[in-house]
Enzyme design. Structure first.
Site, mmCIF file in Angstrom:
data_model
loop_
_atom_site.group_PDB
_atom_site.id
_atom_site.type_symbol
_atom_site.label_atom_id
_atom_site.label_comp_id
_atom_site.label_asym_id
_atom_site.label_seq_id
_atom_site.Cartn_x
_atom_site.Cartn_y
_atom_site.Cartn_z
ATOM 1 N N TYR A 28 9.208 1.694 -9.406
ATOM 2 C CA TYR A 28 8.228 2.158 -8.324
ATOM 3 C C TYR A 28 8.604 2.996 -7.147
ATOM 4 O O TYR A 28 8.121 4.071 -6.960
ATOM 5 C CB TYR A 28 7.373 1.191 -8.020
ATOM 6 C CG TYR A 28 6.090 1.438 -7.391
ATOM 7 C CD1 TYR A 28 5.067 2.175 -7.755
ATOM 8 C CD2 TYR A 28 6.135 1.127 -5.713
ATOM 9 C CE1 TYR A 28 3.722 2.686 -6.836
ATOM 10 C CE2 TYR A 28 5.077 1.416 -4.933
ATOM 11 C CZ TYR A 28 4.006 2.074 -5.547
ATOM 12 O OH TYR A 28 3.123 2.481 -4.679
ATOM 13 N N GLU A 50 -4.912 -0.092 -3.615
ATOM 14 C CA GLU A 50 -4.310 -0.688 -2.177
ATOM 15 C C GLU A 50 -5.433 -1.664 -1.659
ATOM 16 O O GLU A 50 -5.069 -2.486 -1.059
ATOM 17 C CB GLU A 50 -4.370 0.352 -1.218
ATOM 18 C CG GLU A 50 -3.216 1.331 -1.566
ATOM 19 C CD GLU A 50 -1.771 0.910 -1.561
ATOM 20 O OE1 GLU A 50 -1.682 -0.233 -0.874
ATOM 21 O OE2 GLU A 50 -0.854 1.392 -2.009
ATOM 22 N N TRP A 58 2.414 -6.474 -3.256
ATOM 23 C CA TRP A 58 2.081 -5.259 -4.093
ATOM 24 C C TRP A 58 2.627 -5.514 -5.679
ATOM 25 O O TRP A 58 2.176 -5.129 -6.438
ATOM 26 C CB TRP A 58 2.882 -4.070 -3.560
ATOM 27 C CG TRP A 58 2.714 -2.998 -4.236
ATOM 28 C CD1 TRP A 58 3.845 -2.081 -4.931
ATOM 29 C CD2 TRP A 58 1.403 -2.228 -4.668
ATOM 30 N NE1 TRP A 58 3.184 -1.332 -5.488
ATOM 31 C CE2 TRP A 58 1.870 -1.188 -5.531
ATOM 32 C CE3 TRP A 58 0.207 -2.316 -4.554
ATOM 33 C CZ2 TRP A 58 0.775 -0.232 -6.152
ATOM 34 C CZ3 TRP A 58 -0.957 -1.397 -4.803
ATOM 35 C CH2 TRP A 58 -0.564 -0.325 -5.762
#
Length: 193
Positions: A28, A50, A58
Site C-alpha cells: 500500500y 478514511e 489503517w
C-alpha cells in the site's frame, strides 16, 4: 525502537516506518499512498474508507477493503445513493466490513448528497484544497501533521455541502492518501517530490 526516521524495508530500501509492519502495508505504501487519485467515485471510496478508519488502525481497513468494495457496490456513488433501509440492515451484519452504524449511515448519506452533484464536482472540491506549494519533506514521523489549515478548510467545505464524518483529521488523511500532499519521509523510496 525507532525515532520516526525512515527504516530499511525487506529489500533494503528506506521507507516510512509505519509501512513496515506487514506486507500489506509495504505494498500500500509503495504503490498507492500519496499517489494522486482523481474521479468522484474513487475519491468517495477513499473518503468513506478514511471515515471508517477513524479510531482504528489503517491495516484494519486495508485488509477489509475488498469486503467494503463488495458491500458498497464498488463505491459507485449512483448505486450507493439508491441503497435502502434493507441495505443498511444488511451492511450492519456484514462481517467483511466495519459494522459501525454511524459510519455506515454517513457513507450512505454522503452518497445521496454526492449523487446530486455535477460530474467532477467532488474531485474539483477536494483538489482545490491541495496546498499551493509543497511543504518541506518530513524527516521523521514527528514532522508529519495530523491536520493542516488546508485540511480544516476542506473539512468545512465538505460539511457545508452536507457530507458527514469528514473532520479535519479525516480530511488530512484523505489528502495524504490521495496525493494532495506528499508526506513520505525525505529519505523514503516512495517519495515523489
Amino acid at each position: 525502537m525507532t525515532d520516526g526516521a525512515a527504516l530499511a524495508g525487506p529489500d533494503g530500501a528506506l521507507r516510512c516506518p509505519w509501512a513496515l509492519s506487514t506486507e500489506d502495508y509495504v505494498a500500500y505504501h509503495d504503490q498507492e499512498w500519496g499517489r494522486p487519485v482523481h474521479g468522484d467515485d474513487a475519491l468517495y471510496e477513499r473518503l468513506s474508507l478514511e471515515a471508517f478508519q477513524s479510531g482504528l488502525s489503517w491495516i484494519t481497513i486495508l485488509r477489509r477493503r475488498e469486503g467494503f468494495r463488495t458491500a458498497f457496490a464498488g463505491f459507485e456513488i449512483a448505486k450507493v445513493a439508491l441503497f435502502t433501509d434493507a441495505d443498511r440492515d444488511r451492511l450492519l451484519t456484514d462481517e467483511g466490513i466495519i459494522r459501525n452504524r454511524a459510519k455506515i449511515e454517513a457513507t450512505l448519506a454522503n452518497a445521496r448528497v454526492l449523487a446530486d452533484w455535477a460530474p467532477g464536482e467532488l474531485d474539483d472540491l477536494i483538489w482545490s484544497h491541495a496546498p499551493k506549494t509543497p511543504g518541506p519533506a518530513p524527516k521523521a514521523l514527528g514532522d508529519v501533521p495530523a491536520i493542516t489549515p488546508e485540511s480544516t478548510a476542506l473539512s468545512k467545505a465538505l460539511k457545508k455541502k452536507g457530507l458527514r464524518f469528514v473532520g479535519p483529521t479525516t480530511a488530512y488523511a484523505l489528502m495524504q492518501a490521495c496525493g494532495l500532499v506528499d508526506d513520505h519521509l525525505a529519505t523514503c523510496v516512495a517519495r515523489q517530490s
